[in-house]
Design a protein around this motif. Structure first.
Motif, mmCIF file in Angstrom:
data_model
loop_
_atom_site.group_PDB
_atom_site.id
_atom_site.type_symbol
_atom_site.label_atom_id
_atom_site.label_comp_id
_atom_site.label_asym_id
_atom_site.label_seq_id
_atom_site.Cartn_x
_atom_site.Cartn_y
_atom_site.Cartn_z
ATOM 1 N N MET A 1 30.146 48.507 59.079
ATOM 2 C CA MET A 1 31.206 47.525 59.126
ATOM 3 C C MET A 1 31.203 46.605 57.917
ATOM 4 N N GLY A 2 30.117 46.517 57.193
ATOM 5 C CA GLY A 2 30.016 45.619 56.060
ATOM 6 C C GLY A 2 30.581 46.192 54.770
ATOM 7 N N ARG A 3 31.216 47.333 54.845
ATOM 8 C CA ARG A 3 31.732 47.992 53.654
ATOM 9 C C ARG A 3 32.848 47.198 52.983
ATOM 10 N N GLY A 4 33.638 46.482 53.740
ATOM 11 C CA GLY A 4 34.766 45.735 53.187
ATOM 12 C C GLY A 4 34.334 44.675 52.193
ATOM 13 N N ARG A 5 33.294 43.949 52.516
ATOM 14 C CA ARG A 5 32.815 42.888 51.617
ATOM 15 C C ARG A 5 32.245 43.478 50.336
ATOM 16 N N ALA A 6 31.477 44.555 50.458
ATOM 17 C CA ALA A 6 30.893 45.189 49.273
ATOM 18 C C ALA A 6 31.992 45.776 48.380
ATOM 19 N N LYS A 7 32.986 46.397 49.012
ATOM 20 C CA LYS A 7 34.084 46.980 48.236
ATOM 21 C C LYS A 7 34.882 45.893 47.526
ATOM 22 N N ALA A 8 35.113 44.788 48.183
ATOM 23 C CA ALA A 8 35.846 43.687 47.572
ATOM 24 C C ALA A 8 35.093 43.137 46.367
ATOM 25 N N LYS A 9 33.777 43.044 46.490
ATOM 26 C CA LYS A 9 32.981 42.546 45.369
ATOM 27 C C LYS A 9 33.034 43.521 44.196
ATOM 28 N N GLN A 10 32.960 44.819 44.477
ATOM 29 C CA GLN A 10 33.050 45.818 43.411
ATOM 30 C C GLN A 10 34.397 45.755 42.714
ATOM 31 N N GLN A 11 35.473 45.569 43.486
ATOM 32 C CA GLN A 11 36.801 45.473 42.892
ATOM 33 C C GLN A 11 36.920 44.225 42.027
ATOM 34 N N LYS A 12 36.317 43.135 42.490
ATOM 35 C CA LYS A 12 36.358 41.887 41.719
ATOM 36 C C LYS A 12 35.664 42.070 40.379
ATOM 37 N N VAL A 13 34.501 42.691 40.384
ATOM 38 C CA VAL A 13 33.750 42.936 39.157
ATOM 39 C C VAL A 13 34.525 43.883 38.245
ATOM 40 N N ALA A 14 35.117 44.914 38.825
ATOM 41 C CA ALA A 14 35.881 45.875 38.031
ATOM 42 C C ALA A 14 37.090 45.210 37.389
ATOM 43 N N ARG A 15 37.781 44.366 38.143
ATOM 44 C CA ARG A 15 38.931 43.660 37.591
ATOM 45 C C ARG A 15 38.521 42.742 36.459
ATOM 46 N N ARG A 16 37.409 42.040 36.650
ATOM 47 C CA ARG A 16 36.924 41.120 35.611
ATOM 48 C C ARG A 16 36.584 41.887 34.334
ATOM 49 N N LEU A 17 35.957 43.059 34.467
ATOM 50 C CA LEU A 17 35.639 43.873 33.293
ATOM 51 C C LEU A 17 36.895 44.430 32.635
ATOM 52 N N LYS A 18 37.866 44.816 33.457
ATOM 53 C CA LYS A 18 39.078 45.423 32.924
ATOM 54 C C LYS A 18 39.921 44.413 32.153
ATOM 55 N N TYR A 19 40.037 43.223 32.678
ATOM 56 C CA TYR A 19 40.946 42.251 32.093
ATOM 57 C C TYR A 19 40.268 41.177 31.256
ATOM 58 N N SER A 20 38.988 41.287 31.049
ATOM 59 C CA SER A 20 38.310 40.273 30.243
ATOM 60 C C SER A 20 38.714 40.422 28.782
ATOM 61 N N ALA A 21 38.552 39.349 28.040
ATOM 62 C CA ALA A 21 38.959 39.333 26.636
ATOM 63 C C ALA A 21 37.976 40.097 25.761
#
Length: 80
Positions: A1-21
């Protein structure tokens, strides 16, 4: 059941890497990867330009195939 929080964190990190300057320190990356400047290698003595497998090349040079007769097709036919 804890997969949602881990997935959200991975997406956050991926977005930060993708859109960082960027901000990538290329000199630090070169040092970490062990890349040598071409200008510096020209001035270095030959002893420092030894590859990691040069000792093995010298050691097993006698076992290297030295047959240069014939074409590549003829050599492959004889190997079968």
């Amino acid at each position: 059941m804890g997969r949602g929080r881990a997935k959200a964190k991975q997406q956050k990190v991926a977005r930060r890497l993708k859109y960082s300057a960027g901000g990538t320190d290329l000199d630090r990356l070169r040092a970490e990867l062990g890349v040598v400047d071409e200008d510096a290698s020209d001035d270095a003595p030959e002893e420092e330009n030894v590859g990691p497998y040069d000792d093995l090349v010298e050691r097993y040079a006698d076992f290297a195939e030295t047959d240069t007769s014939g074409t590549e097709e003829e050599r492959s036919d004889s190997a079968r």
